[in-house]
Motif scaffolding. Structure first.
Motif, PDB file in Angstrom:
ATOM      1  N   GLY A   1       0.798  -1.220   0.000  1.00 60.83           N
ATOM      2  CA  GLY A   1       0.000   0.000   0.000  1.00 60.83           C
ATOM      3  C   GLY A   1       0.830   1.269   0.000  1.00 60.83           C
ATOM      4  N   VAL A   2       2.108   1.160   0.293  1.00 57.56           N
ATOM      5  CA  VAL A   2       3.007   2.318   0.267  1.00 57.56           C
ATOM      6  C   VAL A   2       3.679   2.411  -1.098  1.00 57.56           C
ATOM      7  N   LYS A   3       4.140   1.273  -1.582  1.00 59.98           N
ATOM      8  CA  LYS A   3       4.728   1.179  -2.921  1.00 59.98           C
ATOM      9  C   LYS A   3       3.884   0.212  -3.739  1.00 59.98           C
ATOM     10  N   THR A   4       3.907   0.363  -5.040  1.00 55.63           N
ATOM     11  CA  THR A   4       3.168  -0.564  -5.900  1.00 55.63           C
ATOM     12  C   THR A   4       3.909  -1.893  -5.953  1.00 55.63           C
ATOM     13  N   GLN A   5       3.178  -2.921  -6.344  1.00 54.76           N
ATOM     14  CA  GLN A   5       3.815  -4.229  -6.487  1.00 54.76           C
ATOM     15  C   GLN A   5       4.885  -4.194  -7.568  1.00 54.76           C
ATOM     16  N   ALA A   6       4.657  -3.440  -8.625  1.00 48.86           N
ATOM     17  CA  ALA A   6       5.654  -3.321  -9.692  1.00 48.86           C
ATOM     18  C   ALA A   6       6.930  -2.668  -9.166  1.00 48.86           C
ATOM     19  N   GLU A   7       6.786  -1.639  -8.340  1.00 47.30           N
ATOM     20  CA  GLU A   7       7.963  -0.983  -7.764  1.00 47.30           C
ATOM     21  C   GLU A   7       8.736  -1.950  -6.867  1.00 47.30           C
ATOM     22  N   LEU A   8       8.020  -2.671  -6.039  1.00 51.51           N
ATOM     23  CA  LEU A   8       8.668  -3.641  -5.153  1.00 51.51           C
ATOM     24  C   LEU A   8       9.353  -4.746  -5.947  1.00 51.51           C
ATOM     25  N   ALA A   9       8.710  -5.196  -7.001  1.00 54.69           N
ATOM     26  CA  ALA A   9       9.298  -6.248  -7.833  1.00 54.69           C
ATOM     27  C   ALA A   9      10.620  -5.770  -8.439  1.00 54.69           C
ATOM     28  N   ARG A  10      10.646  -4.553  -8.961  1.00 60.06           N
ATOM     29  CA  ARG A  10      11.892  -4.007  -9.525  1.00 60.06           C
ATOM     30  C   ARG A  10      12.953  -3.844  -8.445  1.00 60.06           C
ATOM     31  N   GLU A  11      12.553  -3.323  -7.299  1.00 58.66           N
ATOM     32  CA  GLU A  11      13.494  -3.077  -6.207  1.00 58.66           C
ATOM     33  C   GLU A  11      14.156  -4.361  -5.710  1.00 58.66           C
ATOM     34  N   TYR A  12      13.378  -5.440  -5.649  1.00 57.89           N
ATOM     35  CA  TYR A  12      13.904  -6.700  -5.111  1.00 57.89           C
ATOM     36  C   TYR A  12      14.306  -7.709  -6.188  1.00 57.89           C
ATOM     37  N   GLY A  13      14.151  -7.341  -7.448  1.00 61.04           N
ATOM     38  CA  GLY A  13      14.597  -8.215  -8.536  1.00 61.04           C
ATOM     39  C   GLY A  13      13.800  -9.492  -8.687  1.00 61.04           C
ATOM     40  N   VAL A  14      12.501  -9.400  -8.425  1.00 58.30           N
ATOM     41  CA  VAL A  14      11.619 -10.566  -8.564  1.00 58.30           C
ATOM     42  C   VAL A  14      10.433 -10.196  -9.450  1.00 58.30           C
ATOM     43  N   ALA A  15       9.646 -11.181  -9.813  1.00 58.07           N
ATOM     44  CA  ALA A  15       8.448 -10.937 -10.625  1.00 58.07           C
ATOM     45  C   ALA A  15       7.373 -10.258  -9.775  1.00 58.07           C
ATOM     46  N   ARG A  16       6.533  -9.482 -10.433  1.00 58.10           N
ATOM     47  CA  ARG A  16       5.421  -8.832  -9.722  1.00 58.10           C
ATOM     48  C   ARG A  16       4.545  -9.873  -9.057  1.00 58.10           C
ATOM     49  N   GLN A  17       4.361 -11.030  -9.704  1.00 56.06           N
ATOM     50  CA  GLN A  17       3.537 -12.098  -9.134  1.00 56.06           C
ATOM     51  C   GLN A  17       4.112 -12.586  -7.803  1.00 56.06           C
ATOM     52  N   THR A  18       5.425 -12.563  -7.667  1.00 53.19           N
ATOM     53  CA  THR A  18       6.050 -12.940  -6.401  1.00 53.19           C
ATOM     54  C   THR A  18       5.606 -11.990  -5.293  1.00 53.19           C
ATOM     55  N   ILE A  19       5.571 -10.711  -5.597  1.00 53.74           N
ATOM     56  CA  ILE A  19       5.123  -9.715  -4.617  1.00 53.74           C
ATOM     57  C   ILE A  19       3.650  -9.949  -4.288  1.00 53.74           C
ATOM     58  N   THR A  20       2.837 -10.206  -5.311  1.00 52.72           N
ATOM     59  CA  THR A  20       1.421 -10.519  -5.090  1.00 52.72           C
ATOM     60  C   THR A  20       1.287 -11.715  -4.156  1.00 52.72           C
TER      61      THR A  20
END
Length: 138
Positions: A107-126
């Protein structure tokens, strides 16, 4: 089932994933399954696991082997600490601390932003946010 002369000393190899291997009548099998069947009879159902009560995959001690459902065997792995989940998984990309941080940023960052930051797929963040992955981690 043909009985080996002795249970010990027959297993000169470790097969895939650290399980002992045995060859009987020219056919290779996992040693723990062979010994479990010899000692406890055939598996009650085809999908039962030959479970190690000691938690050691390479063990072929007949006293440590029994037939269990997959769910029961996986539960034993948690008790033994031999389950490969989280950081114990050889293909894991995230640490437990990173997963906690990802959750805290929901809710602070988008899943896409988190995925890029941590080098994983957006689905992983989901999957982390929904509890489909790392659900056991608090």
């Amino acid at each position: 089932m043909k009985a080996p002369n002795a249970f010990y000393g027959l297993f000169g190899t470790i097969a895939e994933r650290e399980y002992g291997a045995i060859t009987v009548d020219g056919k290779q099998d996992r040693a723990h399954r062979y010994i479990c069947e010899f000692v406890n009879g055939p598996s009650p159902e085809p999908d039962y696991d030959a479970a190690h009560g000691c938690g050691n995959r390479a063990c072929v001690n007949p006293a440590h082997l029994s037939w269990k459902t997959r769910a029961d065997n996986m539960g034993d792995k948690l008790i033994h600490g031999t389950h490969h989940r989280g950081e114990r998984c050889p293909t894991v990309k995230l640490t437990e601390d990173q997963v906690r941080r990802i959750r805290s940023l929901k809710g602070v960052k988008t899943q896409a932003e988190l995925a890029r930051e941590y080098g994983v797929a957006r689905q992983t963040i989901t999957n982390i946010h929904t509890g489909a992955r790392w659900s056991w981690l608090r």
